[in-house]
Structures are given as structure tokens and as C-alpha cells.
Design a protein around this motif. Structure first.
Motif, PDB file in Angstrom:
ATOM      1  N   VAL A 190     -18.704   4.722  -4.914  1.00 21.48           N
ATOM      2  CA  VAL A 190     -17.887   4.384  -6.076  1.00 21.48           C
ATOM      3  C   VAL A 190     -16.711   5.347  -6.194  1.00 21.48           C
ATOM      4  N   PHE A 191     -16.994   6.619  -5.992  1.00 23.11           N
ATOM      5  CA  PHE A 191     -15.938   7.617  -6.118  1.00 23.11           C
ATOM      6  C   PHE A 191     -14.780   7.317  -5.169  1.00 23.11           C
ATOM      7  N   PHE A 192     -15.123   7.092  -3.884  1.00 27.75           N
ATOM      8  CA  PHE A 192     -14.043   6.902  -2.919  1.00 27.75           C
ATOM      9  C   PHE A 192     -13.386   5.534  -3.049  1.00 27.75           C
ATOM     10  N   LEU A 193     -14.197   4.524  -3.375  1.00 23.02           N
ATOM     11  CA  LEU A 193     -13.603   3.193  -3.566  1.00 23.02           C
ATOM     12  C   LEU A 193     -12.571   3.222  -4.691  1.00 23.02           C
ATOM     13  N   LEU A 194     -12.932   3.882  -5.776  1.00 26.77           N
ATOM     14  CA  LEU A 194     -12.012   3.920  -6.908  1.00 26.77           C
ATOM     15  C   LEU A 194     -10.726   4.652  -6.551  1.00 26.77           C
ATOM     16  N   HIS A 195     -10.875   5.703  -5.738  1.00 20.03           N
ATOM     17  CA  HIS A 195      -9.670   6.422  -5.369  1.00 20.03           C
ATOM     18  C   HIS A 195      -8.845   5.683  -4.331  1.00 20.03           C
ATOM     19  N   LEU A 196      -9.518   4.798  -3.590  1.00 17.99           N
ATOM     20  CA  LEU A 196      -8.785   3.989  -2.614  1.00 17.99           C
ATOM     21  C   LEU A 196      -7.934   2.932  -3.304  1.00 17.99           C
ATOM     22  N   LEU A 197      -8.404   2.475  -4.481  1.00 16.25           N
ATOM     23  CA  LEU A 197      -7.646   1.462  -5.208  1.00 16.25           C
ATOM     24  C   LEU A 197      -6.239   1.976  -5.444  1.00 16.25           C
ATOM     25  N   PRO A 198      -5.252   1.096  -5.235  1.00 15.03           N
ATOM     26  CA  PRO A 198      -3.892   1.557  -5.458  1.00 15.03           C
ATOM     27  C   PRO A 198      -3.648   1.833  -6.942  1.00 15.03           C
ATOM     28  N   GLY A 199      -2.660   2.669  -7.205  1.00 16.33           N
ATOM     29  CA  GLY A 199      -2.301   2.925  -8.599  1.00 16.33           C
ATOM     30  C   GLY A 199      -2.796   4.281  -9.047  1.00 16.33           C
ATOM     31  N   ASP A 200      -2.013   4.876  -9.899  1.00 17.09           N
ATOM     32  CA  ASP A 200      -2.310   6.212 -10.365  1.00 17.09           C
ATOM     33  C   ASP A 200      -2.650   6.136 -11.846  1.00 17.09           C
ATOM     34  N   PRO A 201      -3.812   6.660 -12.231  1.00 13.52           N
ATOM     35  CA  PRO A 201      -4.248   6.486 -13.625  1.00 13.52           C
ATOM     36  C   PRO A 201      -3.244   7.016 -14.647  1.00 13.52           C
ATOM     37  N   ILE A 202      -2.606   8.117 -14.345  1.00 14.35           N
ATOM     38  CA  ILE A 202      -1.667   8.693 -15.312  1.00 14.35           C
ATOM     39  C   ILE A 202      -0.462   7.771 -15.486  1.00 14.35           C
ATOM     40  N   ASN A 203      -0.016   7.194 -14.363  1.00 13.98           N
ATOM     41  CA  ASN A 203       1.110   6.275 -14.471  1.00 13.98           C
ATOM     42  C   ASN A 203       0.759   5.040 -15.279  1.00 13.98           C
ATOM     43  N   ILE A 204      -0.498   4.600 -15.146  1.00 13.94           N
ATOM     44  CA  ILE A 204      -0.917   3.438 -15.925  1.00 13.94           C
ATOM     45  C   ILE A 204      -0.952   3.804 -17.406  1.00 13.94           C
ATOM     46  N   LYS A 205      -1.417   5.030 -17.675  1.00 17.34           N
ATOM     47  CA  LYS A 205      -1.521   5.510 -19.055  1.00 17.34           C
ATOM     48  C   LYS A 205      -0.162   5.496 -19.753  1.00 17.34           C
ATOM     49  N   ILE A 206       0.883   5.856 -19.026  1.00 24.43           N
ATOM     50  CA  ILE A 206       2.190   5.986 -19.674  1.00 24.43           C
ATOM     51  C   ILE A 206       3.147   4.871 -19.276  1.00 24.43           C
ATOM     52  N   ALA A 207       2.658   3.907 -18.477  1.00 23.15           N
ATOM     53  CA  ALA A 207       3.544   2.919 -17.850  1.00 23.15           C
ATOM     54  C   ALA A 207       4.601   2.392 -18.806  1.00 23.15           C
ATOM     55  N   GLY A 208       5.803   2.347 -18.320  1.00 23.73           N
ATOM     56  CA  GLY A 208       6.860   1.704 -19.073  1.00 23.73           C
ATOM     57  C   GLY A 208       7.466   2.560 -20.155  1.00 23.73           C
ATOM     58  N   ASN A 209       6.963   3.765 -20.337  1.00 23.05           N
ATOM     59  CA  ASN A 209       7.590   4.626 -21.336  1.00 23.05           C
ATOM     60  C   ASN A 209       8.330   5.744 -20.622  1.00 23.05           C
ATOM     61  N   PRO A 210       9.547   6.002 -21.043  1.00 27.52           N
ATOM     62  CA  PRO A 210      10.310   7.048 -20.383  1.00 27.52           C
ATOM     63  C   PRO A 210       9.641   8.399 -20.634  1.00 27.52           C
ATOM     64  N   VAL A 211       9.071   8.957 -19.606  1.00 23.68           N
ATOM     65  CA  VAL A 211       8.363  10.221 -19.717  1.00 23.68           C
ATOM     66  C   VAL A 211       8.839  11.121 -18.590  1.00 23.68           C
ATOM     67  N   SER A 212       8.987  12.395 -18.880  1.00 23.63           N
ATOM     68  CA  SER A 212       9.509  13.278 -17.850  1.00 23.63           C
ATOM     69  C   SER A 212       8.436  13.580 -16.809  1.00 23.63           C
ATOM     70  N   PRO A 213       8.858  13.905 -15.581  1.00 19.59           N
ATOM     71  CA  PRO A 213       7.890  14.222 -14.525  1.00 19.59           C
ATOM     72  C   PRO A 213       6.993  15.395 -14.915  1.00 19.59           C
ATOM     73  N   GLU A 214       7.500  16.296 -15.771  1.00 19.17           N
ATOM     74  CA  GLU A 214       6.692  17.454 -16.170  1.00 19.17           C
ATOM     75  C   GLU A 214       5.442  17.017 -16.931  1.00 19.17           C
TER      76      GLU A 214
END
Lengths: 307, 554
Positions: free
Chosen positions: A23-47
Motif C-alpha cells: 500500500v505504501f509504495f502503490l500510493l507513492h507510485l500514484l501520480p500527483g503530489d498531495p500538497i499540490n492537491i491540497k492547495i490546487a488552484g490557489n496562488p501559493v508561493s513555492p516556500e
């Protein structure tokens, strides 16, 4: 017997470990980054992105993340949700009772109706009652559960106003969702029980029993059913997996609490710790129940006890 | 499995029979379910005090920490727990709320607020200048976790506590959208004590000054709000004073839309939000229910071209698609008249919306074909245009879920652009790959909307500052950049004169439509269906429901 149990327990632990890893590796293999999903579409700085990644340990190399996770799991710490920072265990335990009750009741409905219909169907084989039962069970298995759920809600909640359409609460909230899942389960079990009874009926020992003049009733219920039950019990163990998976759909349709809905929301948000924790929980239950199923063979069939 | 034919026929007959029984019941039976409102339609002149409202929410809030989150549903619930310094009325005038008055400095960079002195948080701590400062500093912290609040604070610099009830907020440059942004629940004031007490769990324990306070929250089940009996500082839009009428609000979390509607029809809830189009049409005809709508301000749902990537960086090609897609037909057939068509990237309820854009262009296939011919895209043997051996394709991406039937829109668009020899490839992806595709800007067209308030939302979707990079996804999906337009977008948010500001936004809207940077499709109406026993649900300016004036008749 004790050795068998110990051996099976050991195997179960290995299976669980494999589940965690997979489960651990399968989930990490899935494309997409959780943080990006969390903030998707909102202008947020790379920091900010970097800071969030660091907070959840997502900036570490994968093998480190894995070892850390494994270490934590052994200490009983399943981490915190990426979405709301709530400890995963607290989150799951709050939701688990609802799923447990739902699964137990749908299991009970499946077994009671499944075995009953299966036996009746076998006894009246190739007569119209048998045809009717087989037809109904095919329906039960093949109708999509969300559709059945909507029909039941329209009939029993909107029109008759007998039962609530959604939510959790007393027993009345449990009836429609459990019935929806029970329809599938009883269909599966009925077909299995019928099939295996018909198989056993043709075995030589049954002919002998009949030849020595035993009434048909006791041939059927004392000898045939007992022998026919093993495949059905195996099926029940497997059915549990089916019901737990079905809970994902049913809990959403009926707006119930439950682990299924937690998994669904967590997958959509790529909330890794929660998905891992929830799958670990359901996998443990599945393994445990199937262990019990294996042990129950010994009770049903004394030959297995001696082997 | 040996199902012979007669049995199979049986199955079909039964299936039809069963569905007839159920659908027959659901359509025919309207004869007064057990608990419906009486027939007298006019609500009593004095609202009933007490009682509880059950309301079906279309999902589960992830947190009620409005200063950090970016999710709409969190703000909707938060609206009834947190108050703002000012309120915005539907005509876009700004009125005092927790701030009694304010002054803007001559250089337009500082706002001095005079705060009410009689306000307390739910935890008993006083509301004062220090509390507001703590909130703003927390949301604007560059290292903080705030997503949307930070954006609403724009070029925030600092807050100075002048005295207990006077606060000066400083910006690095003039920032006219500030007061409108301040009216949103996103910048609602939370108790500083709650930040200390609950740490990163404050989202589960919101403490505000609002008319309702959190009583309990059972995840995936319900959120219960109870009346704040000390409340005497209602929003400028409120119709009464003193505490709210309701004792209690039970927000049932029901993500599945058909279940939400069923729960309303079976009397389990008195009101439900986000009602699907077909149910709006049915419930509007039902004498027991009424429908309320708020057209959400901000950027409408639009099909946005990747303006950077060939061949769609060519304005003629984009215009050809703009003249081909029959938005009217799409919106009417999918939403049955419940969603208005959009003509501008800005929603019609947004300040500065340019209504002269309505009917300013129409479907003209001949014109579209002519544009494509002129640009050298010739019809190939398979009916798809090509140039230099490359077919004319639009690669469209969207996220799974068919939210608001957006997936169905695209299927219709796909058919329509075939008429002019354009091939449209549609990829529907899970959240992860979708965000990756946005980051990589590998698409030609993407559908999106942005709820907002101020027309400054145009900067969110069209400013160079908001381009995605390979590091993270951002909000200028159009990958649009034009130095002159960028300057106008900046001027517009710094401009203090409302008339000049509106004029600039109108020019900008004209530009984006004329150059077919995006194709606006529909304005989203936030809908609530409620039993006629319920009265007084109002909307704040961005369109979130307020339960302060709500009364439920027996």
C-alpha cells in the motif's frame, strides 16, 4: 490444533506486513503530489509548498519515509491526516463503529436469507420456486448497489416515509443500507449453497443414507447441509471483503459515517497516512475473519480437525 | 450458467415491473407527506423563536479554520461562526460590522479601523484591535499555512494596535479590493486564545464572535451549531437585532446529491444546498418547497485556452472555436434553464461586470471556417484540418467527477468543433495527474471557475504572477501574458476611484472576450431548496448562506 492456530497467526502477520509495504509504495507510485492537491488552484508561493512538504515529511527520500512509517506503525502511531492534522487512529476509531454495525447487519441478512433461499432452491430444484429464487439472486448480484440504494430510498423514505434516507443514528438508519448490501450478499450465498448442496446430494454416502431408510428431512438437514456448508462458509469470509469494499459506495450514498467514506475522501485528497491506516485496518479485519473461517472448518467437519 | 430464454424473458418483465413500481411512486404521489407545511404561503409576521433548522450540506468541511483553508464549504459553514469587520451588500457598498468606521490614508496604503467595543468571542475573551492584528498577521505570514486568506490580504505589510479599539492596517502598495475581501468569512475574526489553546487542531474547534457557535462535530455525519445568546452585533444585511431566532442548526453532511434531495423530500432535513438542475425544476413546482439562488461572484466556468502553446496561441484559431461553440444550446439542454449563460470571464454578480458583452458574439460556422482557411489549416481526408502535416487538435483536460456536468459540456463541445474540422481529445484524470498536467501546462484547453468577490479575480486567472511552474500548480491556466494588460490589471487593483476602476475592468473584459483568451460558459447559481416552514435564509455577498434571520414555523 494449537500449532495450526499459531502458524496461521504468524502467516497473518507476514501478510499484514506485505499489505503495509504494498500500500505504501502503490500510493507513492500514484501520480500527483498531495500538497499540490491540497492547495490546487490557489496562488501559493513555492516556500509555502516546501514548508508543508517538510511538515509532513514528504521532502525525504522514499525509503526513509517508508522506514519511518514502519517504525511508527510498530509503535502504534499511524501519523496525522494531511488534510486536518487529526491523528489517523482517532479519525478511524470515530468512524469504525458505524462500518462495523453496517457490515455485521448486512452479513447477517446475507447469511440468513442466503442459506434459506439456497436450501429451498436446492430442495425444489428445477421447479418454479427454484427458478424464481435463482432469478432473484442473479438480480441481487448484478444490480449496481448505488442504483438499488436510490430505489429503496425513493420507495421507503420519500414515498412511504418509513425509514430515514440518510445519516447515522438508531437501528432504523441501518436498515436501508444493510438491506442494499444484504441483497448482493444473499444472492451470492444462495447460489453457492444451492450449488454445493446439489453436488453433495449426488455423493454415494447420501445414496447409502437414503437406502437405509433415513427420512429425507434428516438426510437433507443433518448430513447434506453440513457437508455443503464448507464452500458457503468460505464464501462468507470472502463476502466480508466484498461488504467492506461495498461500504465505500453505500456509506457515500446514504451519507453514513464509516471507514469506507474516510477511504474515499482520503484517496481523493491523496491523504496518504489516512489511506494507509484505513487499508491496514480493513485488511486486518479481513485477515482475522478469514482466520476464524479456516478454524471453523474444524468445527463443521471433524475430518479437518484430525488432519 | 444456463439461463434459457423463457427465464430470461421473466427477468426482463420483472425488471421493468419493479422500476415501474418505484418510479410510479416517486412521480405520482404528491398527496401530502406526513410532515409538510400548511398551505398558507405567507410567513407569520413575527418570526417564531427557538427550534432548530436541519440543513443538508453537500460535503464535509475539512476544517473550520477559515484563515488557513481554501475550500468553499469550509467558508460556508464558517460564515455563521465568524463575523467580519465589514459587510458587503449586493450592490457592492461596504457597511460597518465589527468595525464601526474606517479611514483610508491619503497614499491609499493604510486603513485605520475603529472597532466595536462591546463584542466578545464565544470563549468569553474580548474582541479588540490586538485580536484582529493576530488574525491578519497569522494569515499573512509568508511561512504560514494560509492559502486563500493570504491571497485576500494581498500586499499586506503590518497591523498596528493604536489603542484597544483602533487598528491601523498597512499595505506595501494601494490595494483597493481590501474592503470587499474583508467582508468575506475567509477574513472572519477568530479568537486568538483558540489559536493558543488548540494549536493545529483549531480547525476542529472554531471560536468566533458569530451568531452561532460550534456545539459538536461528528465527522462524516453532522455539525451542530447552537445560538450565541450574547449576540448583538449582526451583519449590516441582517433584518433583526439581538441573538438569532434559532436555538440550534444541525448541518447534515450528505455528499450524494440524490440522497440530499431525498432527505429533503422525506422530511429528514428542512433545507438542502446544491440541488441538481432536474430537481430544481421539480421542486419549484412543488407547493411544499421553495428554491433560493445566489449567482456566485468571481470567475465563471470557462473553457480556457493555453494561450502560450501552439497552435492555440494564435488568436484567429481561438476565435474560430469561439464562433463555433453553441454555448446557449449547451447550457439550456444541460441545466434546463437553471444556470444562466455567461458572456464574460467575470460573473454577472461581480462588481464591474460588463453587461454590454451579452449577445456581443454569436455562432457563425462560416466565419470560423474562413478564419481557419486564412491561417492555412486545410481540411484533410478524414475531415480534420491540418497544416504542415499536423492535425488541428485540442487536448482538453479535466478532473474526474463531472462536477456541475462539466464533463457533459465537453462532450457537446467535442461534437460541435468537429464541424469546423477540429479534433478534440478529452482526458479526464484523477486529482494527482490533473494537477501534474496543470503544472506542466501540457494542455490546449482546460475548464475551470474561481469563486471570488472582487473583480481583481481577473489577476488570479490572467496575471503572469500566477503562472504554473514545474514546481507547483497555480491559477493562470490560460498562461496568458501581455505587458499592457498586466499593467492594466495592476492599475485596476490599485485604483481608488470606483468609476475609473470599473471602467478599467470593463475594458479588460472586452479584451479577454475579443481575443478569445477563454470561452465563458455558465454562471454558477448556488441553490438552496427549503421547506416552506423555513424563512429568512439570506446570502452574504460572495453567496454563502446566513442563518441569523432564519425562523422555522411549527
Amino acid at each position: 490444533m494449537l500449532r495450526t492456530i499459531l502458524y496461521r497467526l504468524l502467516v497473518s502477520i507476514v501478510v499484514l506486513l506485505c499489505t503495509i509495504t504494498l500500500v505504501f509504495f502503490l500510493l507513492h507510485l500514484l501520480p500527483g503530489d498531495p500538497i499540490n492537491i491540497k492547495i490546487a488552484g490557489n496562488p501559493v508561493s513555492p516556500e509555502v509548498v516546501a514548508k508543508l512538504k517538510h511538515e509532513f515529511g514528504l521532502d525525504q527520500p522514499l525509503h526513509k519515509q517508508y522506514l519511518q512509517y514502519l517504525g511508527k506503525v510498530f509503535r502504534g502511531d499511524f501519523g496525522k491526516s494531511l488534510v486536518d492534522n487529526e491523528p489517523v487512529m482517532t479519525k478511524l476509531m470515530a468512524q469504525f463503529p458505524a462500518t462495523l454495525w453496517l457490515t455485521l447487519l448486512s452479513m447477517a441478512i446475507s447469511i440468513v436469507f442466503g442459506v434459506l433461499l439456497g436450501v429451498v432452491s436446492a430442495v425444489y430444484r428445477h421447479r418454479s420456486l427454484d427458478h424464481l429464487i435463482r432469478l432473484l439472486s442473479i438480480f441481487g448480484i448484478s444490480m449496481p448497489t448505488f442504483w438499488v440504494a436510490i430505489l429503496l430510498v425513493l420507495l421507503f423514505s420519500v414515498n412511504l416515509q418509513w425509514l430515514p434516507a440518510s445519516g447515522v443514528g438508531g437501528f432504523q438508519y441501518l436498515i436501508l443500507p444493510a438491506a442494499t448490501m444484504g441483497i448482493v450478499g444473499s444472492g451470492l450465498i444462495a447460489r453457492m449453497v444451492r450449488g454445493s448442496i446439489l453436488e453433495v446430494v449426488h455423493e454415494p454416502f447420501v445414496r447409502t443414507l437414503r437406502a437405509k431408510g433415513l427420512p429425507e428431512r434428516s438426510v437433507m438437514y443433518q448430513h447434506v447441509l453440513r457437508n455443503a456448508l464448507i464452500p458457503a462458509v468460505t464464501m462468507m469470509g470472502m463476502l466480508l471483503g466484498e461488504l467492506l469494499a461495498g461500504a465505500v459506495v453505500i456509506e457515500s450514498v446514504f451519507a453514513r459515517q464509516g471507514v469506507g467514506r474516510v477511504i474515499l475522501d482520503a484517496i481523493l485528497a491523496k491523504d496518504l497516512p489516512v489511506v494507509q491506516g484505513a487499508i491496514l485496518l480493513t485488511a486486518s479485519i479481513y485477515i482475522l475473519v478469514n482466520l476464524l473461517v479456516d478454524l471453523s472448518y474444524a468445527i463443521i467437519d471433524p475430518r479437518i480437525r484430525q488432519a | 450458467m444456463n439461463l434459457s430464454f423463457p427465464k430470461f424473458k421473466w427477468a426482463i418483465v420483472m425488471a421493468i415491473g419493479f422500476s415501474l413500481v418505484v418510479s410510479g411512486c416517486s412521480n405520482g404521489d404528491k398527496n401530502a407527506p406526513a410532515n409538510t407545511a400548511s398551505t398558507n404561503e405567507a410567513p407569520a409576521s413575527t418570526p417564531t423563536e427557538g427550534g432548530e433548522l436541519t440543513f443538508a450540506l453537500a460535503g464535509s468541511p475539512s476544517t473550520l479554520d477559515v484563515g488557513v483553508t481554501s475550500s468553499d464549504i469550509d467558508f460556508r459553514v464558517g460564515r455563521n461562526i465568524f463575523d467580519s469587520l465589514v459587510g458587503e451588500l449586493p450592490d457592492h457598498t461596504i457597511k460597518p460590522w465589527l468595525a464601526e468606521s474606517w479611514e483610508i490614508s491619503a497614499d491609499k496604503k493604510s486603513y485605520t479601523f475603529k472597532l466595536r467595543t462591546d463584542v466578545t468571542f464565544h470563549d468569553g475573551t474580548p474582541f479588540n484591535a490586538e485580536a484582529v492584528k493576530v488574525n491578519f498577521d497569522r494569515s499573512a505570514d509568508p511561512n504560514g499555512k494560509s492559502v486563500y486568506a493570504k491571497q485576500l490580504l494581498g500586499p499586506y505589510e503590518s497591523s498596528e494596535v493604536i489603542d484597544e479599539s483602533t487598528l491601523k492596517v498597512n499595505f506595501k502598495e494601494p490595494f483597493t479590493p481590501f474592503l470587499s475581501n474583508l467582508a468575506k468569512s475567509t477574513l472572519g475574526i477568530q479568537s486568538p486564545e483558540s489559536f493558543k489553546k488548540y494549536g493545529d487542531q483549531v480547525g476542529q474547534h472554531p471560536v468566533g464572535t458569530g451568531p452561532f457557535k460550534l456545539a459538536s462535530w461528528v465527522a462524516n455525519s453532522e455539525i451542530v451549531l447552537e445560538k450565541n445568546s450574547d449576540y448583538k452585533w449582526p451583519s449590516p444585511a441582517a433584518e433583526h437585532s439581538g441573538p438569532a431566532y434559532l436555538d440550534k442548526i444541525v448541518l447534515k453532511l450528505i455528499p450524494e446529491e440524490s440522497t440530499r434531495v431525498s432527505s429533503l423530500q422525506s422530511g429528514q432535513v428542512l433545507a438542502a444546498e446544491s440541488i441538481p438542475a432536474q430537481n430544481i425544476v421539480a421542486l419549484e413546482k412543488d407547493p411544499n418547497y421553495q428554491i433560493q439562488k445566489a449567482l456566485l461572484p468571481g470567475a465563471t466556468f470557462q473553457l480556457t485556452f493555453n494561450n502560450e502553446k501552439a497552435p492555440w496561441n494564435n488568436v484567429k484559431l481561438r476565435q474560430a472555436v469561439q464562433s463555433t461553440v453553441d454555448i446557449d444550446a449547451i447550457v439550456k439542454s444541460l441545466y434546463l434553464g437553471t444556470f444562466p449563460r455567461s458572456w464574460s470571464p467575470l460573473s454577472s454578480s461581480t462588481l464591474g461586470y460588463d453587461s454590454s458583452l451579452e449577445d456581443s458574439y454569436k455562432v457563425d460556422i462560416q466565419h470560423a471556417n474562413q478564419l481557419l482557411d486564412e491561417e492555412g489549416w486545410k481540411l484533410g481526408a478524414d475531415g480534420i484540418r491540418e497544416k504542415d502535416g499536423k492535425p488541428l487538435e485540442i487536448n482538453y483536460i479535466d478532473i474526474t467527477g463531472n462536477r456541475e456536468k462539466r464533463g457533459d459540456i465537453i462532450k457537446m463541445v467535442q461534437q460541435q468543433v468537429k464541424q469546423i474540422g477540429v479534433k478534440m481529445n478529452v482526458s479526464i484524470m484523477a486529482a494527482g495527474p490533473y494537477v501534474d498536467a496543470l503544472k506542466a501546462a501540457s494542455y490546449d484547453l482546460v475548464g475551470h471557475s474561481f469563486a471570488g468577490g472582487d473583480p481583481d479575480i481577473l489577476r488570479t486567472i490572467f496575471s503572469k504572477a500566477n503562472w504554473s511552474t514545474n514546481e507547483y500548480a497555480n491559477s493562470n491556466f490560460a498562461r496568458f501574458y501581455d505587458p499592457q494588460i498586466e499593467q492594466q490589471l495592476t492599475d485596476a487593483y490599485q485604483e481608488a476611484d470606483p468609476e475609473k476602476r470599473i471602467a478599467t475592468y470593463k475594458e479588460l473584459q472586452q479584451y479577454f472576450v475579443k481575443n478569445a483568451v477563454s470561452i465563458p460558459v455558465y454562471v454558477f447559481p448556488y441553490t438552496i431548496a427549503e421547506s416552506k416552514k423555513v424563512s429568512g435564509i439570506t446570502f452574504d455577498f460572495p453567496g454563502y448562506p446566513q442563518f441569523y434571520d432564519v425562523a422555522v414555523s411549527k
